[in-house]
Scaffold this motif. Structure first.
Motif, PDB file in Angstrom:
ATOM      1  N   TYR A 164     -16.924  26.339  12.335  1.00 47.76           N
ATOM      2  CA  TYR A 164     -15.735  26.944  11.461  1.00 47.76           C
ATOM      3  C   TYR A 164     -15.016  25.508  11.204  1.00 47.76           C
ATOM      4  O   TYR A 164     -14.501  24.858  12.172  1.00 47.76           O
ATOM      5  N   LEU A 165     -14.731  25.315  10.074  1.00 47.65           N
ATOM      6  CA  LEU A 165     -13.913  24.061   9.886  1.00 47.65           C
ATOM      7  C   LEU A 165     -12.775  24.440   8.925  1.00 47.65           C
ATOM      8  O   LEU A 165     -12.769  25.069   7.817  1.00 47.65           O
ATOM      9  N   ARG A 166     -11.503  23.870   9.421  1.00 48.08           N
ATOM     10  CA  ARG A 166     -10.449  24.037   8.590  1.00 48.08           C
ATOM     11  C   ARG A 166      -9.575  22.976   8.439  1.00 48.08           C
ATOM     12  O   ARG A 166      -9.212  22.188   9.734  1.00 48.08           O
ATOM     13  N   ASP A 197     -15.760  20.143  -2.624  1.00 46.82           N
ATOM     14  CA  ASP A 197     -15.847  19.692  -1.189  1.00 46.82           C
ATOM     15  C   ASP A 197     -17.258  18.969  -0.878  1.00 46.82           C
ATOM     16  O   ASP A 197     -18.216  19.623  -0.778  1.00 46.82           O
ATOM     17  N   ARG A 216     -16.357  27.287   5.690  1.00 45.38           N
ATOM     18  CA  ARG A 216     -15.042  26.692   5.398  1.00 45.38           C
ATOM     19  C   ARG A 216     -14.290  27.698   4.566  1.00 45.38           C
ATOM     20  O   ARG A 216     -14.451  28.465   4.141  1.00 45.38           O
ATOM     21  N   TYR A 249     -10.831  28.324   2.244  1.00 45.77           N
ATOM     22  CA  TYR A 249      -9.905  27.827   1.208  1.00 45.77           C
ATOM     23  C   TYR A 249      -8.835  28.389   0.931  1.00 45.77           C
ATOM     24  O   TYR A 249      -8.916  29.910   0.885  1.00 45.77           O
TER      25      TYR A 249
END
Length: 62
Positions: A3-5, A18, A31, A33
């Protein structure tokens, strides 16, 4: 699954592409947004709901 924040800060163009690479090869990345309206100096609306997108290796925007 990763998980990328990340805060992208102010991005005044549409559409936003992105192009960040996955940190681990072969691992799907989710991801999240959110967006809001701006007057090109500051936010002038509430943040939108969060949209989640899963990127699979080889299918990310180039």
């Amino acid at each position: 699954m990763e998980y990328l924040r990340t805060s992208l800060g102010f991005v005044p163009v549409s559409p936003y592409l992105d192009k960040r690479q996955a940190t681990q090869s072969g691992v799907p990345v989710v991801r999240e947004y959110r967006a809001c309206y701006t007057n090109y100096r500051e936010a002038i609306s509430q943040m939108s709901a969060t949209s989640s997108v899963m990127f699979l290796e080889g299918m990310a925007a180039k």
